[in-house]
Design a protein around this motif. Structure first.
Motif, PDB file in Angstrom:
ATOM      1  N   ILE A 308       1.034  -1.162  -0.098  1.00  0.00           N
ATOM      2  CA  ILE A 308      -0.391   0.181   0.007  1.00  0.00           C
ATOM      3  C   ILE A 308       0.731   1.328  -0.222  1.00  0.00           C
ATOM      4  N   ILE A 309       2.023   1.506   1.057  1.00  0.00           N
ATOM      5  CA  ILE A 309       2.649   2.398   1.395  1.00  0.00           C
ATOM      6  C   ILE A 309       3.862   2.507   0.097  1.00  0.00           C
ATOM      7  N   LYS A 310       3.989   1.750  -1.125  1.00  0.00           N
ATOM      8  CA  LYS A 310       4.734   1.741  -2.398  1.00  0.00           C
ATOM      9  C   LYS A 310       3.357   1.981  -3.420  1.00  0.00           C
ATOM     10  N   GLY A 311       2.312   1.622  -3.204  1.00  0.00           N
ATOM     11  CA  GLY A 311       1.531   2.115  -4.471  1.00  0.00           C
ATOM     12  C   GLY A 311       0.992   3.455  -4.630  1.00  0.00           C
ATOM     13  N   TYR A 312       1.034   4.433  -3.138  1.00  0.00           N
ATOM     14  CA  TYR A 312       0.011   5.888  -2.696  1.00  0.00           C
ATOM     15  C   TYR A 312       1.879   6.832  -3.429  1.00  0.00           C
ATOM     16  N   ALA A 313       3.137   6.004  -3.359  1.00  0.00           N
ATOM     17  CA  ALA A 313       3.678   7.142  -3.143  1.00  0.00           C
ATOM     18  C   ALA A 313       4.646   7.238  -4.642  1.00  0.00           C
ATOM     19  N   GLU A 314       4.408   5.951  -5.141  1.00  0.00           N
ATOM     20  CA  GLU A 314       4.429   5.987  -6.408  1.00  0.00           C
ATOM     21  C   GLU A 314       3.129   6.999  -7.303  1.00  0.00           C
ATOM     22  N   THR A 315       2.494   6.645  -7.367  1.00  0.00           N
ATOM     23  CA  THR A 315       0.720   7.498  -7.509  1.00  0.00           C
ATOM     24  C   THR A 315       1.251   9.016  -6.817  1.00  0.00           C
ATOM     25  N   GLN A 319       4.890  12.412 -12.527  1.00  0.00           N
ATOM     26  CA  GLN A 319       5.006  13.369 -13.248  1.00  0.00           C
ATOM     27  C   GLN A 319       4.375  13.885 -13.940  1.00  0.00           C
ATOM     28  N   ASP A 320       3.289  12.931 -14.485  1.00  0.00           N
ATOM     29  CA  ASP A 320       2.519  13.668 -15.461  1.00  0.00           C
ATOM     30  C   ASP A 320       0.722  13.575 -14.630  1.00  0.00           C
ATOM     31  N   ALA A 321       0.769  13.779 -13.309  1.00  0.00           N
ATOM     32  CA  ALA A 321      -0.145  14.042 -12.867  1.00  0.00           C
ATOM     33  C   ALA A 321       0.201  15.359 -11.829  1.00  0.00           C
ATOM     34  N   ALA A 322      -0.975  16.235 -11.558  1.00  0.00           N
ATOM     35  CA  ALA A 322      -0.369  17.459 -10.225  1.00  0.00           C
ATOM     36  C   ALA A 322      -2.119  16.999  -9.233  1.00  0.00           C
TER      37      ALA A 322
END
Length: 556
Positions: A308-315, A319-322
């Motif tokens: 979960i931590i990895k998923g949220y951190a990657e999300t 760089q393509d999302a603001a």
């Protein structure tokens, strides 16, 4: 001349009759009594005795005829006299006779020889003067002595074998492990007390029955190993085969046993019998299974927050999302929450590992129970939602306790967490406290599924979780109640459960009140303490060594 011949014939018949009688006996005392009585009769004596050589080389009297046991010691000097010195023998005899008031004037000594060694001597005493024996009579007496020596040696050998058998029987009977002996037809010939306790079969019922019927070791799939894969019948033959599996005792217990065999076989390999050593290894088996389950569960529970931590951190790092501030805060909150959860799991594992050193650091202080309980309830309120109602029945003026605040809070958290987990329909969770002697009793009650009586004594064991549907659907490593027990006992208290299936559960534990009681115990040596160099404000309590309860643990 004819009378002489008839006398010799009668002596020969008497010798044959006596020889048959003494060689038919295996009881040493009976053999010796027959031999000395026959010897006195054949030599026309008035009394006599038999002395045998013991294993340590000493010679002592074993039987006598016409001589009371209490006067045997007067013949010790006679026994020490060489048989070749007839004059000295007679002298010693007359001295002995005079000391006890018996007119003993002649002695005949017949050595008992067996395989070239002297095993003893027959002494026959007479009140009359020496009477010379003919060559035929000497030959007759020598034959009698040879037969007597064989009979005595056989009786002593049988006595030795009997002692060894009695010793072996005692070892088998008093063995802590189950022991049974099988005959060549695979039927039980010996069945010790431990086997009775292990299987529920009495030896009277078990002896004579096939091993496959009484022991009946089964595989997890239900096949009877004794019939389908008997280790004593495997080819090639194993020197010390082992069988493991489940048995069902006559009183309904299900046990996992290990049976080790030592077989006897003929030179052609035919089965002649075996001895089996049977041990109950149920606890070890369940321990191993639960540790495997624990590794699987804890791996999952550690992997989940990491994922979960990895998923949220990657999300959040894309760089393509603001992301707006609210989304960032929400995502970071989840990361923090999962990191806390991961840290809690790691701390639990470290705590369990630390307990193996038999010591934990307790920071003892005086504090109030109600604020601690309120703090814990406040933490669990969001998780409980609308399905649960918390009720705290602890007076505001409840006496303070003397214990480790944070560790006691961990105990209360574990109990409330379990109450929520195992109450699928919600309901009332009630926390109470009352005084009993020098202790406060804190209880957490729920309206959950309850715990079967046979499971309750296992709850506080390491890695243990009650086997039910909710166990498979809820997270947990089976360490919570184990750690709670150790914490409570380290503070001088105890923990227990009252429960009935379908009627909920009440977990209770004791905490010392803020009195000199605990300090007195430490001063008396009941609890060993020492001041930590690294943490002078802490007290290190050395726990009594607790054998890790096999596969025991607490979360239900």
């Amino acid at each position: 001349m004819l009378d002489r011949y008839d006398q010799q014939l009668r002596q020969l018949e008497s010798l044959l009759r006596v020889s048959r009688a003494i060689t038919a006996q295996l009881d040493l005392t009976s053999v010796l009594n027959l031999v000395i009585e026959a010897a006195v009769d054949l030599l026309a004596g008035s009394s006599g005795l038999i002395a045998l050589r013991d294993d340590d080389g000493t010679t002592r009297i074993y039987a006598a005829y016409g001589l009371a046991r209490e006067i045997w010691p007067v013949f010790d000097d006679l026994l020490a006299t060489p048989l070749s010195d007839q004059q000295a023998l007679v002298h010693r005899l007359r001295e002995a006779g005079a000391s006890i008031g018996l007119p003993l004037r002649h002695v005949s000594a017949l050595p008992l020889m067996f395989r070239g060694a002297t095993v003893g001597v027959i002494y026959v005493f007479r009140a009359a003067l020496n009477v010379e024996f003919t060559a035929e009579e000497h030959q007759l007496l020598t034959a009698f002595a040879d037969q007597a020596a064989i009979a005595v040696s056989n009786a002593r050998l049988f006595q030795s074998v009997l002692r060894e058998k009695q010793h072996l029987d005692a070892l088998i009977e008093n063995s802590a492990d189950g022991v049974m002996i099988l005959d060549e037809r695979w039927r039980i010939a010996t069945f010790n007390r431990a086997m009775e306790l292990l299987t529920g079969w009495s030896r009277e019922e078990a002896i004579g029955r096939p091993c496959a019927e009484v022991l009946a070791i089964h595989t997890p799939q239900g096949a009877n190993l004794c019939l389908t894969d008997c280790p004593l019948q495997r080819q090639p033959f194993e020197p010390n085969p082992v069988a493991e599996g489940w048995i069902t005792t006559r009183d309904g217990r299900r046990l996992y046993i290990q049976s080790r065999y030592a077989a006897q076989r003929s030179p052609q390999g035919a089965f002649l019998g075996a001895i089996a050593n049977v041990r109950d290894v149920t606890e070890q088996k369940i321990e191993a299974e639960m540790q495997n389950t624990f590794i699987s569960v804890i791996s999952h529970e550690l992997r989940t927050p990491v994922s979960i931590i990895k998923g949220y951190a990657e999300t959040l790092a894309r760089q393509d999302a603001a992301w707006d501030a609210a989304t960032l805060r929400e995502g970071l909150a989840v990361i923090i929450e999962e990191a806390d959860r991961l840290a809690q799991q790691i701390n639990t594992l470290l705590e369990a590992s630390r307990l193996q050193t038999d010591s934990m650091r307790l920071e003892l202080s005086d504090w109030s129970v109600r604020p601690l309980v309120e703090r814990v309830v406040e933490r669990f309120a969001p998780q409980a939602g609308d399905r649960f109602t918390f009720q705290i029945d602890i007076p505001d003026d409840f006496p303070p306790v003397h214990a480790d605040y944070e560790r006691t809070r961990t105990v209360v958290e574990n109990l409330i967490s379990n109450a929520i987990k195992y109450s699928p329909n919600g309901g009332l969770i009630r926390i109470t406290a009352r005084v009993s002697g020098d202790f406060a009793i804190i209880s957490v009650s729920d309206q959950g599924i309850g715990i079967p009586l046979e499971e309750q004594k296992k709850l506080f064991r390491r890695f243990y979780r009650v086997d039910n549907r909710l166990r498979r659907e809820t997270q947990g490593a089976g360490l919570g109640l184990f750690l709670s027990r150790v914490i409570v006992e380290a503070q001088g208290g105890r923990i227990w459960v009252d429960s009935r299936p379908g009627r909920g559960s009440r977990f209770s534990f004791t905490v010392p009140l803020a009195t000199p009681m605990l300090s007195d115990q430490m001063a008396s040596g009941e609890i060993e303490t020492a001041t930590s160099v690294d943490h002078p404000e802490s007290t290190v309590v050395t726990l009594p060594r607790m054998e890790p309860p096999l596969l025991e643990d607490h979360e239900r």
